[in-house]
Design a protein around this motif. Structure first.
Motif, short mmCIF file in Angstrom:
data_model
loop_
_atom_site.label_atom_id
_atom_site.label_comp_id
_atom_site.label_asym_id
_atom_site.label_seq_id
_atom_site.Cartn_x
_atom_site.Cartn_y
_atom_site.Cartn_z
N ASP A 230 0.82 -1.22 0.00
CA ASP A 230 0.00 0.00 0.00
C ASP A 230 0.85 1.27 0.00
N PRO A 231 1.77 1.40 -0.98
CA PRO A 231 2.65 2.57 -0.97
C PRO A 231 1.95 3.83 -1.46
N ALA A 232 2.50 4.97 -1.08
CA ALA A 232 2.02 6.25 -1.59
C ALA A 232 2.31 6.33 -3.08
N PRO A 233 1.40 6.92 -3.87
CA PRO A 233 1.62 7.00 -5.32
C PRO A 233 2.93 7.73 -5.64
N LEU A 245 3.75 -4.37 -10.19
CA LEU A 245 2.57 -4.34 -9.35
C LEU A 245 2.14 -5.77 -9.04
N GLN A 246 1.94 -6.07 -7.76
CA GLN A 246 1.47 -7.38 -7.33
C GLN A 246 0.36 -7.17 -6.30
N GLY A 247 -0.86 -6.98 -6.81
CA GLY A 247 -1.99 -6.70 -5.92
C GLY A 247 -1.81 -5.36 -5.24
N ASP A 248 -1.84 -5.36 -3.89
CA ASP A 248 -1.67 -4.12 -3.16
C ASP A 248 -0.20 -3.84 -2.83
N ARG A 249 0.70 -4.59 -3.46
CA ARG A 249 2.13 -4.41 -3.26
C ARG A 249 2.80 -3.89 -4.52
N GLN A 250 3.87 -3.12 -4.33
CA GLN A 250 4.72 -2.72 -5.43
C GLN A 250 6.12 -3.27 -5.17
N VAL A 251 6.71 -3.83 -6.23
CA VAL A 251 8.02 -4.47 -6.11
C VAL A 251 9.00 -3.72 -7.01
N LEU A 252 10.06 -3.21 -6.40
CA LEU A 252 11.12 -2.52 -7.14
C LEU A 252 12.31 -3.46 -7.26
N LEU A 253 12.77 -3.69 -8.49
CA LEU A 253 13.97 -4.48 -8.77
C LEU A 253 14.99 -3.57 -9.43
N THR A 254 16.17 -3.46 -8.83
CA THR A 254 17.17 -2.55 -9.37
C THR A 254 18.58 -3.07 -9.13
N THR A 255 19.45 -2.76 -10.06
CA THR A 255 20.87 -3.11 -9.92
C THR A 255 21.71 -1.86 -9.70
N ALA A 266 11.20 4.05 0.57
CA ALA A 266 10.25 2.95 0.72
C ALA A 266 9.57 3.01 2.09
N VAL A 267 10.33 3.28 3.15
CA VAL A 267 9.77 3.37 4.50
C VAL A 267 8.77 4.51 4.60
N LYS A 268 9.08 5.64 3.97
CA LYS A 268 8.16 6.78 3.99
C LYS A 268 6.89 6.49 3.20
N ALA A 269 7.01 5.61 2.17
CA ALA A 269 5.89 5.39 1.26
C ALA A 269 4.86 4.41 1.81
N GLY A 270 5.27 3.46 2.62
CA GLY A 270 4.33 2.46 3.10
C GLY A 270 5.04 1.41 3.94
N ARG A 271 4.39 0.26 4.06
CA ARG A 271 4.95 -0.82 4.87
C ARG A 271 5.92 -1.65 4.03
N VAL A 272 7.20 -1.67 4.44
CA VAL A 272 8.22 -2.42 3.70
C VAL A 272 8.19 -3.88 4.17
#
Length: 291
Positions: A230-233, A245-255, A266-272
């Motif tokens: 449930d992150p902030a937009p 996007l995975q339901g109510d979750r957002q997944v960031l993949l980065t190198t 991420a912590v400011k945006a929602g529950r990590v």
């Protein structure tokens, strides 16, 4: 240790091996992987003297491998070399005698392997009546009967059910714990990853990667995975990588990027729910190596 250096082999116009080399230490299980036609079987046949190389060397404990050394090796070819009409127990004992064991020693070794590999109820059956899995168990027993110093197995787990895989894997692990170097080829990369201390990847006759699974993983690009519920937009705007996007979750993949900045946002945006570096699987490492 068993050391293979700069093996080369050509069949007419086709280059089968172009400088293949690796080493396997006592008590180490080495997974030799590659696509069909990559050069795995040719390498194993050269080690066992079935084929002669055009160049390079194979040494065991610092000495070039010859007939005397190969007599002490255990070999399991991809194409089964069993006598189909012969019964299981007499077949294993017979191969022990071929390796120079006397009848009593060969019989005792055969009986112990029949019990270890779960073949007690089939000991008197002809090989041709056995299932694929049980034929593989007999083939492994034939490779082990003379208590070899080195084990070389070409696709030993091919076509086996999980129970047969566990039986064969357990027997190989026991030999490794006793100090025997084991080389096996396989297309089942998850099995190689689970069993092997080290891995060699061959492609078109050339070694493209070799080392422990940990070393091979470390050589790959690290991927940071962050899962936020449930992150902030727009929380990941401007961050490098791919946002899923995975339901109510957002997944960031980065190198790339600063881990601390990404974590702070991420912590400011929602529950990590997850924050960590993803380890590539052997399958991913293989695909990258042969690409």
């Amino acid at each position: 240790m068993l050391e293979i250096k700069d093996l080369r082999k050509r069949f007419a116009e086709k280059v089968a091996l172009d400088g293949v080399g690796f080493a396997v230490r006592p008590g180490e299980m080495f997974g030799f992987v590659g696509a069909n036609g990559a050069g795995k079987t040719t390498t194993m046949r050269i080690i066992m003297g079935v084929l002669k190389s055009d160049g390079g060397s194979v040494t065991w404990q610092g000495r070039e491998v010859g007939y005397g050394e190969r007599k002490r090796f255990g070999y399991m070819p991809e194409e089964r070399g069993l006598y189909q009409k012969m019964r299981v127990a007499e077949q294993i004992e017979y191969f022990g005698r071929l390796h120079g064991m006397d009848q009593g020693a060969a019989g005792r070794a055969a009986a112990a392997l029949i019990e270890r590999l779960g073949l007690q109820e089939r000991r008197g059956d002809a090989v041709e009546t056995l299932s694929l899995g049980n034929q593989q168990r007999v083939q492994l027993a034939v490779a082990l009967v003379h208590d070899p110093e080195v084990l070389i197995l070409d696709e030993p787990f091919s076509g086996l059910d999980p129970i047969a895989v566990d039986a064969l894997a357990g027997a190989l692990q026991e030999r490794c714990r006793g100090g025997v170097p084991v080389i096996f080829s396989s297309h089942q990369l998850d099995l190689v990853e689970r069993l092997c201390d080290a891995v060699g990847i061959v492609s078109a006759g050339r070694m493209v990667a070799a080392g422990t699974v940990t070393e091979l993983r470390a050589a790959e690009s690290r991927t940071l995975k962050v899962v936020v519920r449930d992150p902030a937009p727009g929380w990941a705007e401007g961050l490098p990588g791919e946002l899923l996007l995975q339901g109510d979750r957002q997944v960031l993949l980065t190198t790339e990027g600063d881990d601390q900045e990404i974590l702070h946002r991420a912590v400011k945006a929602g529950r990590v729910e997850h924050f960590g570096v993803e380890q590539p699987s052997l399958t991913e490492i293989f695909k990258e190596a042969v690409a």
